[in-house]
Design a protein around this motif. Structure first.
Motif, PDB file in Angstrom:
ATOM      1  N   PRO A 139      88.180  68.447 -65.821  1.00  0.00           N
ATOM      2  CA  PRO A 139      87.019  68.548 -66.713  1.00  0.00           C
ATOM      3  C   PRO A 139      86.297  69.883 -66.602  1.00  0.00           C
ATOM      4  O   PRO A 139      85.761  70.388 -67.587  1.00  0.00           O
ATOM      5  N   ILE A 140      86.271  70.451 -65.382  1.00  0.00           N
ATOM      6  CA  ILE A 140      85.623  71.757 -65.211  1.00  0.00           C
ATOM      7  C   ILE A 140      86.387  72.827 -65.995  1.00  0.00           C
ATOM      8  O   ILE A 140      85.798  73.657 -66.690  1.00  0.00           O
ATOM      9  N   GLU A 141      87.718  72.790 -65.892  1.00  0.00           N
ATOM     10  CA  GLU A 141      88.531  73.765 -66.619  1.00  0.00           C
ATOM     11  C   GLU A 141      88.373  73.600 -68.127  1.00  0.00           C
ATOM     12  O   GLU A 141      88.403  74.579 -68.874  1.00  0.00           O
ATOM     13  N   SER A 142      88.191  72.353 -68.584  1.00  0.00           N
ATOM     14  CA  SER A 142      88.050  72.110 -70.023  1.00  0.00           C
ATOM     15  C   SER A 142      86.784  72.750 -70.584  1.00  0.00           C
ATOM     16  O   SER A 142      86.680  72.984 -71.793  1.00  0.00           O
ATOM     17  N   LEU A 143      85.816  73.019 -69.717  1.00  0.00           N
ATOM     18  CA  LEU A 143      84.584  73.673 -70.158  1.00  0.00           C
ATOM     19  C   LEU A 143      84.784  75.164 -70.391  1.00  0.00           C
ATOM     20  O   LEU A 143      83.978  75.816 -71.049  1.00  0.00           O
ATOM     21  N   ILE A 144      85.876  75.698 -69.823  1.00  0.00           N
ATOM     22  CA  ILE A 144      86.185  77.117 -69.983  1.00  0.00           C
ATOM     23  C   ILE A 144      87.026  77.288 -71.237  1.00  0.00           C
ATOM     24  O   ILE A 144      88.145  76.789 -71.318  1.00  0.00           O
ATOM     25  N   GLU A 145      86.500  77.975 -72.228  1.00  0.00           N
ATOM     26  CA  GLU A 145      87.223  78.156 -73.474  1.00  0.00           C
ATOM     27  C   GLU A 145      88.406  79.096 -73.257  1.00  0.00           C
ATOM     28  O   GLU A 145      88.276  80.148 -72.631  1.00  0.00           O
ATOM     29  N   SER A 146      89.554  78.690 -73.789  1.00  0.00           N
ATOM     30  CA  SER A 146      90.723  79.560 -73.713  1.00  0.00           C
ATOM     31  C   SER A 146      90.506  80.747 -74.647  1.00  0.00           C
ATOM     32  O   SER A 146      89.996  80.599 -75.760  1.00  0.00           O
ATOM     33  N   ILE A 147      90.863  81.922 -74.186  1.00  0.00           N
ATOM     34  CA  ILE A 147      90.689  83.140 -74.976  1.00  0.00           C
ATOM     35  C   ILE A 147      92.050  83.556 -75.529  1.00  0.00           C
ATOM     36  O   ILE A 147      92.949  83.924 -74.766  1.00  0.00           O
ATOM     37  N   PRO A 148      92.236  83.473 -76.862  1.00  0.00           N
ATOM     38  CA  PRO A 148      93.525  83.856 -77.434  1.00  0.00           C
ATOM     39  C   PRO A 148      93.865  85.298 -77.078  1.00  0.00           C
ATOM     40  O   PRO A 148      93.008  86.180 -77.123  1.00  0.00           O
ATOM     41  N   ALA A 149      95.106  85.526 -76.715  1.00  0.00           N
ATOM     42  CA  ALA A 149      95.563  86.872 -76.376  1.00  0.00           C
ATOM     43  C   ALA A 149      96.727  87.240 -77.277  1.00  0.00           C
ATOM     44  O   ALA A 149      97.574  86.403 -77.580  1.00  0.00           O
ATOM     45  N   THR A 150      96.740  88.497 -77.723  1.00  0.00           N
ATOM     46  CA  THR A 150      97.797  88.979 -78.608  1.00  0.00           C
ATOM     47  C   THR A 150      98.763  89.860 -77.824  1.00  0.00           C
ATOM     48  O   THR A 150      98.346  90.714 -77.039  1.00  0.00           O
ATOM     49  N   TYR A 151     100.059  89.650 -78.057  1.00  0.00           N
ATOM     50  CA  TYR A 151     101.104  90.394 -77.350  1.00  0.00           C
ATOM     51  C   TYR A 151     102.060  91.023 -78.358  1.00  0.00           C
ATOM     52  O   TYR A 151     102.176  90.571 -79.491  1.00  0.00           O
ATOM     53  N   GLN A 152     102.727  92.086 -77.913  1.00  0.00           N
ATOM     54  CA  GLN A 152     103.730  92.738 -78.760  1.00  0.00           C
ATOM     55  C   GLN A 152     105.110  92.567 -78.143  1.00  0.00           C
ATOM     56  O   GLN A 152     105.294  92.740 -76.931  1.00  0.00           O
ATOM     57  N   ALA A 153     106.073  92.207 -78.969  1.00  0.00           N
ATOM     58  CA  ALA A 153     107.471  92.139 -78.553  1.00  0.00           C
ATOM     59  C   ALA A 153     108.211  93.260 -79.279  1.00  0.00           C
ATOM     60  O   ALA A 153     108.336  93.226 -80.512  1.00  0.00           O
ATOM     61  N   TYR A 154     108.670  94.263 -78.538  1.00  0.00           N
ATOM     62  CA  TYR A 154     109.297  95.448 -79.143  1.00  0.00           C
ATOM     63  C   TYR A 154     110.791  95.476 -78.842  1.00  0.00           C
ATOM     64  O   TYR A 154     111.212  95.286 -77.697  1.00  0.00           O
ATOM     65  N   THR A 155     111.585  95.715 -79.879  1.00  0.00           N
ATOM     66  CA  THR A 155     113.041  95.816 -79.724  1.00  0.00           C
ATOM     67  C   THR A 155     113.552  96.924 -80.652  1.00  0.00           C
ATOM     68  O   THR A 155     112.892  97.292 -81.628  1.00  0.00           O
ATOM     69  N   TYR A 156     114.739  97.433 -80.359  1.00  0.00           N
ATOM     70  CA  TYR A 156     115.361  98.419 -81.255  1.00  0.00           C
ATOM     71  C   TYR A 156     116.871  98.403 -81.037  1.00  0.00           C
ATOM     72  O   TYR A 156     117.380  97.865 -80.046  1.00  0.00           O
ATOM     73  N   ILE A 157     117.587  99.015 -81.997  1.00  0.00           N
ATOM     74  CA  ILE A 157     119.036  99.123 -81.878  1.00  0.00           C
ATOM     75  C   ILE A 157     119.477 100.387 -82.617  1.00  0.00           C
ATOM     76  O   ILE A 157     118.874 100.766 -83.629  1.00  0.00           O
ATOM     77  N   ASP A 158     120.490 101.070 -82.111  1.00  0.00           N
ATOM     78  CA  ASP A 158     121.027 102.276 -82.748  1.00  0.00           C
ATOM     79  C   ASP A 158     122.212 101.883 -83.624  1.00  0.00           C
ATOM     80  O   ASP A 158     123.112 101.144 -83.181  1.00  0.00           O
ATOM     81  N   ILE A 159     122.223 102.428 -84.851  1.00  0.00           N
ATOM     82  CA  ILE A 159     123.223 102.025 -85.842  1.00  0.00           C
ATOM     83  C   ILE A 159     123.896 103.262 -86.429  1.00  0.00           C
ATOM     84  O   ILE A 159     123.229 104.230 -86.809  1.00  0.00           O
ATOM     85  N   ASP A 160     125.214 103.232 -86.516  1.00  0.00           N
ATOM     86  CA  ASP A 160     125.990 104.323 -87.098  1.00  0.00           C
ATOM     87  C   ASP A 160     126.309 103.979 -88.551  1.00  0.00           C
ATOM     88  O   ASP A 160     127.391 103.475 -88.876  1.00  0.00           O
TER      89      ASP A 160
END
Length: 321
Positions: A139-160
């Protein structure tokens, strides 16, 4: 039943039963304002208590071994896993993500249980307090509002391949046969696999749909577009479109805890004549343990993106495919 067998059943059975009771209590919707499965209390404290109980209830001569304190608590955790999956309380994907935490926490709990057992003074009072902690801290933890966090997922590929050829496979992805699917992590977790992507026109305001199996669709709206160079799009997922049996509610994309926000394709010409196709996305986690959930979110999104990039590379370099 001899005393040794009875003691084993007590040491394993009671912690397993305790974990199941807490899972049922923390999963009651009407109590969600007080107790939540998606909480630090449940995911980190519960396995610690299971480990402490397992060792505390064991025979004294057994608890002298460090290896016993560390590894025996894994047994009720694994039994808890089997029972919750069998009863459809949790899905396999959810368990795979939290199992490392549960095992480590259970081992820590085992060390705590041995310490309490060997103190010899008020140990029953202390273990009772430990057992009751989730009902106090939840119940104590439920009083603490979760704070949304934004993340980046970065990928790349080389193409001929020429830029125009690559871009044709970026904007629209023809149907992907199952044998071309290389998303090993998402496949293992039971996530939907990509099928195709459709775009109504090239330009700002265009609508693109990235279609996956099991009803998952990324509804995308293009917000920035430069032909053969860059495409930025917002992403919207409607959870009600996804089959209810596809994913556990705690890890469903577009749900309460995990949502994808936007994506970007960028095509860069390299000095060696190749083209580097960048794909990155932003996603949101909404838990009280984003430090752990965000790591899994990145891994999942990178697996999805790398899978798509490999398909686009293969088709751009081999137009006949």
């Amino acid at each position: 039943m001899n005393s040794k067998t009875k003691n084993v059943l007590i040491a394993i059975g009671i912690p397993t039963g305790y974990a199941l009771i807490l899972r049922l209590l923390f999963g009651v919707n009407t109590w969600s304002d007080l107790f939540s499965v998606m909480s630090i209390t449940f995911l980190f404290l519960l396995p610690t208590i299971v480990g402490a109980l397992t060792v505390y209830l064991s025979r004294p001569e057994k608890t002298k071994s460090i290896s016993y304190r560390i590894f025996i608590p894994w047994i009720p955790v694994l039994l808890f896993l089997i029972v919750t999956i069998s009863l459809s309380l949790e899905g396999w994907a959810c368990w795979l993500m939290i199992l490392p935490v549960f095992l480590i926490a259970a081992s820590i709990g085992g060390l705590i249980g041995a310490y309490l057992k060997n103190r010899g003074k008020n140990e029953r009072l202390h273990i009772s307090i430990v057992v009751l902690l989730p009902f106090i801290l939840g119940p104590i933890e439920s009083l603490i509002e979760s704070i949304p966090a934004t993340y980046q997922a970065y990928t790349y590929i080389d193409i001929d391949a020429p830029a125009e050829e690559i871009w044709d496979h970026v904007t629209r992805v023809k149907e992907i046969p199952k044998e071309q699917d290389t998303g090993y992590l998402t496949r293992f977790l039971g996530f939907p696999r990509p099928v195709k992507a459709e775009l109504d026109f090239e330009g700002v305001g265009a609508c693109r749909e990235a279609i996956f199996t099991k009803g998952l669709v990324f509804h995308e709206t293009v917000t920035e577009y430069k032909d053969n160079e860059k495409m930025v799009f917002t992403i919207r997922v409607n959870p009600h479109e996804i089959l209810s049996t596809t994913l556990d509610e705690h890890v469903v994309i577009g749900g309460q805890y995990f949502d994808v926000l936007n994506g970007t394709y960028e095509l860069e010409k390299l000095p060696n004549g190749l083209h580097r196709l960048h794909l990155y996305s932003h996603f949101k986690m909404n838990t009280t343990f984003n430090f752990y959930a965000g790591w899994w979110g990145k891994w999942i999104m990178k697996d999805i993106q790398n899978n798509i990039l490999k398909v686009e590379k293969q088709r751009a370099e081999n137009p006949r495919i």
